[in-house]
Write a protein that holds these residues in place. Structure first.
Motif, PDB file in Angstrom:
ATOM      1  N   TYR A  35      75.881  15.457 111.453  1.00 35.23           N
ATOM      2  CA  TYR A  35      77.470  15.406 111.150  1.00 35.23           C
ATOM      3  C   TYR A  35      78.372  16.970 111.797  1.00 35.23           C
ATOM      4  O   TYR A  35      77.458  17.851 112.035  1.00 35.23           O
ATOM      5  CB  TYR A  35      77.361  16.322 109.546  1.00 35.23           C
ATOM      6  CG  TYR A  35      76.323  15.090 108.733  1.00 35.23           C
ATOM      7  CD1 TYR A  35      76.515  14.317 107.866  1.00 35.23           C
ATOM      8  CD2 TYR A  35      75.142  14.990 108.833  1.00 35.23           C
ATOM      9  CE1 TYR A  35      76.237  12.951 107.682  1.00 35.23           C
ATOM     10  CE2 TYR A  35      74.123  14.156 107.935  1.00 35.23           C
ATOM     11  CZ  TYR A  35      75.186  13.038 107.820  1.00 35.23           C
ATOM     12  OH  TYR A  35      74.020  12.732 107.277  1.00 35.23           O
ATOM     13  N   GLN A  36      80.137  16.554 111.897  1.00 35.21           N
ATOM     14  CA  GLN A  36      80.795  17.596 112.072  1.00 35.21           C
ATOM     15  C   GLN A  36      81.230  18.050 110.471  1.00 35.21           C
ATOM     16  O   GLN A  36      81.018  17.047 109.608  1.00 35.21           O
ATOM     17  CB  GLN A  36      81.880  17.079 112.861  1.00 35.21           C
ATOM     18  CG  GLN A  36      82.096  16.667 113.976  1.00 35.21           C
ATOM     19  CD  GLN A  36      83.234  16.465 114.973  1.00 35.21           C
ATOM     20  OE1 GLN A  36      84.323  16.574 113.804  1.00 35.21           O
ATOM     21  NE2 GLN A  36      83.128  15.458 116.256  1.00 35.21           N
ATOM     22  N   ALA A  37      81.284  19.190 110.204  1.00 31.22           N
ATOM     23  CA  ALA A  37      80.912  19.879 108.704  1.00 31.22           C
ATOM     24  C   ALA A  37      82.104  21.097 109.088  1.00 31.22           C
ATOM     25  O   ALA A  37      82.081  21.976 109.849  1.00 31.22           O
ATOM     26  CB  ALA A  37      79.621  20.449 108.084  1.00 31.22           C
ATOM     27  N   LYS A  38      82.924  21.194 107.725  1.00 36.20           N
ATOM     28  CA  LYS A  38      83.332  22.534 107.511  1.00 36.20           C
ATOM     29  C   LYS A  38      83.071  22.894 106.367  1.00 36.20           C
ATOM     30  O   LYS A  38      83.076  21.982 105.574  1.00 36.20           O
ATOM     31  CB  LYS A  38      85.189  22.047 107.735  1.00 36.20           C
ATOM     32  CG  LYS A  38      85.599  21.434 109.232  1.00 36.20           C
ATOM     33  CD  LYS A  38      86.023  22.400 110.529  1.00 36.20           C
ATOM     34  CE  LYS A  38      86.849  23.527 109.526  1.00 36.20           C
ATOM     35  NZ  LYS A  38      86.853  24.345 110.424  1.00 36.20           N
ATOM     36  N   LEU A  39      83.366  24.854 106.373  1.00 35.65           N
ATOM     37  CA  LEU A  39      83.394  25.298 104.762  1.00 35.65           C
ATOM     38  C   LEU A  39      84.911  25.602 104.898  1.00 35.65           C
ATOM     39  O   LEU A  39      86.149  25.899 105.393  1.00 35.65           O
ATOM     40  CB  LEU A  39      82.399  26.557 104.909  1.00 35.65           C
ATOM     41  CG  LEU A  39      80.959  26.000 105.452  1.00 35.65           C
ATOM     42  CD1 LEU A  39      80.763  27.659 106.198  1.00 35.65           C
ATOM     43  CD2 LEU A  39      80.698  25.472 104.574  1.00 35.65           C
ATOM     44  N   THR A  47      80.818  31.633  97.136  1.00 35.38           N
ATOM     45  CA  THR A  47      81.635  30.282  97.103  1.00 35.38           C
ATOM     46  C   THR A  47      81.642  29.286  97.828  1.00 35.38           C
ATOM     47  O   THR A  47      82.730  29.538  98.433  1.00 35.38           O
ATOM     48  CB  THR A  47      81.729  30.271  95.921  1.00 35.38           C
ATOM     49  OG1 THR A  47      81.387  31.232  94.727  1.00 35.38           O
ATOM     50  CG2 THR A  47      81.610  29.004  94.732  1.00 35.38           C
ATOM     51  N   PHE A  48      81.502  28.356  98.754  1.00 38.19           N
ATOM     52  CA  PHE A  48      81.725  28.285  99.206  1.00 38.19           C
ATOM     53  C   PHE A  48      81.343  26.495  99.614  1.00 38.19           C
ATOM     54  O   PHE A  48      80.342  26.200  98.792  1.00 38.19           O
ATOM     55  CB  PHE A  48      80.781  27.731 101.125  1.00 38.19           C
ATOM     56  CG  PHE A  48      81.830  29.520 101.619  1.00 38.19           C
ATOM     57  CD1 PHE A  48      82.532  29.663 102.569  1.00 38.19           C
ATOM     58  CD2 PHE A  48      81.158  30.929 101.533  1.00 38.19           C
ATOM     59  CE1 PHE A  48      83.034  30.532 103.211  1.00 38.19           C
ATOM     60  CE2 PHE A  48      81.669  31.754 102.232  1.00 38.19           C
ATOM     61  CZ  PHE A  48      82.540  31.827 102.276  1.00 38.19           C
ATOM     62  N   THR A  49      81.828  25.363  99.900  1.00 39.80           N
ATOM     63  CA  THR A  49      81.835  23.893 100.019  1.00 39.80           C
ATOM     64  C   THR A  49      81.296  23.840 101.609  1.00 39.80           C
ATOM     65  O   THR A  49      82.696  23.522 101.744  1.00 39.80           O
ATOM     66  CB  THR A  49      82.426  23.696  98.911  1.00 39.80           C
ATOM     67  OG1 THR A  49      82.939  24.100  97.620  1.00 39.80           O
ATOM     68  CG2 THR A  49      82.474  21.398  99.012  1.00 39.80           C
ATOM     69  N   ALA A  50      80.800  22.576 102.047  1.00 38.97           N
ATOM     70  CA  ALA A  50      80.716  22.454 102.796  1.00 38.97           C
ATOM     71  C   ALA A  50      81.303  21.004 103.326  1.00 38.97           C
ATOM     72  O   ALA A  50      81.161  19.763 101.763  1.00 38.97           O
ATOM     73  CB  ALA A  50      79.386  21.815 103.641  1.00 38.97           C
ATOM     74  N   ALA A  51      81.744  19.798 103.859  1.00 39.41           N
ATOM     75  CA  ALA A  51      82.617  19.080 103.643  1.00 39.41           C
ATOM     76  C   ALA A  51      82.314  18.237 105.177  1.00 39.41           C
ATOM     77  O   ALA A  51      82.430  18.430 105.793  1.00 39.41           O
ATOM     78  CB  ALA A  51      84.299  18.563 102.662  1.00 39.41           C
ATOM     79  N   ALA A  52      82.095  16.908 105.180  1.00 37.43           N
ATOM     80  CA  ALA A  52      81.777  16.164 106.456  1.00 37.43           C
ATOM     81  C   ALA A  52      82.908  16.569 106.899  1.00 37.43           C
ATOM     82  O   ALA A  52      83.951  15.105 106.241  1.00 37.43           O
ATOM     83  CB  ALA A  52      80.727  14.991 105.876  1.00 37.43           C
TER      84      ALA A  52
END
Length: 401
Positions: free
Chosen positions: A368-372, A378-383
């Motif tokens: 996966y390529q992901a961004k935070l 508090t962080f959230t990752a998304a593809a």
């Protein structure tokens, strides 16, 4: 050495339903194993992994994933046919010598399958033991490429370093004529990452150079200046240790993160706050994070994992259990039949379609390529993009034994 024995059947309506949906892909573990042996005797499986030491957090995710995967693959029974999967867990503390001793002890007590290996150094020492004793070895989170093709008895349930670097390469499209800089610490870890980028991305046409920093460095402005002067199309950062927050802060303050595409690996969730304000400006290559996939296996794993949040190495343990069940279902106590059952097998794991390449036992899988996004703790990752197993497949390696 800490040893725990586990003989539990996990019962969950949700996971039983999920397993039923995947029955076509995984086969029915309730069928009698075809490889011979006592049809009622327990199947002894040794799990040698890091319960303590530097990689204990990785090991914890691995074993949680394994137990969730065993529940899923056996439809909540913990059995293949009438045979209970009897697990013996041993702590290697990341020490190859302890792992080798544990593996030999488990084999001596009748284990035909050894799984685990949180650390690469451990996996490379256990693999030859498997070959010498003709037992199945399913390596876990250990990422070294050398596990692939180590010998016919050795498989892996996680990704390998090549797949990480290919995912990094995907951020710049065609690498031909592009400039890539590797920023890493001096030492073996930095050497390995620089060599991998040169082989994979440089081999595809990019010009690769490096900026290296002493492991003891605490002031990073001079290194940031070198990176900016190089004007790379891609900056690949390989960093470990307590200086990471200061390093990322400096790269951000000196404008490096806004001047080029900066790629690094996304580690376990607990590490995400170390990126600080820089986190949202970095492009991440990712093996896995919660929400990266929405497969039936992922849903089943989330239902079993404490807290219900998946992390980096839960898929590795889950896949290992699926592979163990497949091996026993088709091979019984015959290790050669276990090997044949795994070679070329495609199954639906937490990440999606997984294929064990017959030639060298590489595990082809999505990356996966992901961004935070977020701040503070508090962080959230998304593809951003999913790469298929074929897109990230390493070159075929000659089987060594």
């Amino acid at each position: 050495m800490t040893v725990r024995h586990t003989r539990r059947a996990f019962l969950s309506a949700a996971t039983m339903m999920a397993a039923a949906l995947a029955a076509t892909a995984c086969g029915s573990p309730q069928d009698t194993a075809s490889g011979g042996g006592d049809a009622a005797a327990p199947v002894k499986v040794g799990l040698v992994y890091s319960q303590s030491g530097a990689l204990a957090s990785y090991g914890k995710q691995y074993i949680e994933g394994f137990k969730a995967g065993l529940d899923y693959a056996t439809k909540g029974t913990g059995k293949v046919g009438d045979r209970t999967i009897e697990l013996t867990e041993v702590d290697d503390a990341g020490d190859p010598a302890k792992a080798v001793s544990a593996a030999k002890d488990l084999i001596g007590k009748g284990a035909k399958i050894i799984a685990g290996s949180t650390a690469s150094g451990v996996a490379l020492q256990v693999a030859p033991i498997a070959a010498q004793n003709k037992v199945l070895f399913v390596s876990g989170p250990a990422a070294t490429d050398a596990v692939t093709g180590a010998n016919k008895y050795t498989f892996r349930s996680g990704r390998q370093s090549y797949q990480d670097v290919v995912t990094a390469k995907s951020f710049i499209g065609d690498p031909t004529g592009k400039k890539v800089v590797v920023f890493a610490q001096d030492g073996a870890f930095g050497d390995a990452n620089e060599a991998a980028v040169k082989a994979v991305i440089g081999g595809a046409g990019a010009t690769v150079s490096s900026v290296r920093a002493p492991a003891s460095a605490s002031e990073f402005t001079p290194f940031a200046s070198q990176i900016k002067a190089a004007k790379p199309d891609l900056l690949f950062v390989a960093w470990a240790g307590t200086t990471a927050p200061a390093m990322w802060q400096t790269l951000d303050q000196q404008g490096v993160l806004s001047s080029t595409t900066v790629v690094t690996g996304l580690d376990i969730r607990a590490s995400w706050p170390t990126f600080g304000a820089a986190g949202s400006k970095i492009s991440f290559l990712s093996h896995y994070f919660d929400g990266a996939s929405d497969t039936e296996a992922a849903k089943a794993a989330k239902a079993k994992i404490p807290g219900g949040t998946l992390d980096l190495f839960h898929p590795d343990g889950f896949a290992a259990a699926q592979m163990v069940v497949r091996a026993v279902q088709e091979g019984g106590d015959d290790v050669d039949k276990m090997i044949k059952a795994l070679e070329g097998w495609t199954f639906d794991g937490v990440k999606g379609p997984m294929t064990i390449r017959a030639d060298d036992h590489a595990l082809l899988q999505p990356m996966y390529q992901a961004k935070l996004s977020g701040s503070g703790t508090t962080f959230t990752a998304a593809a951003q993009k999913s790469l298929t197993g074929d897109e990230t497949a390493p070159p075929v390696t000659q089987m060594k034994g």
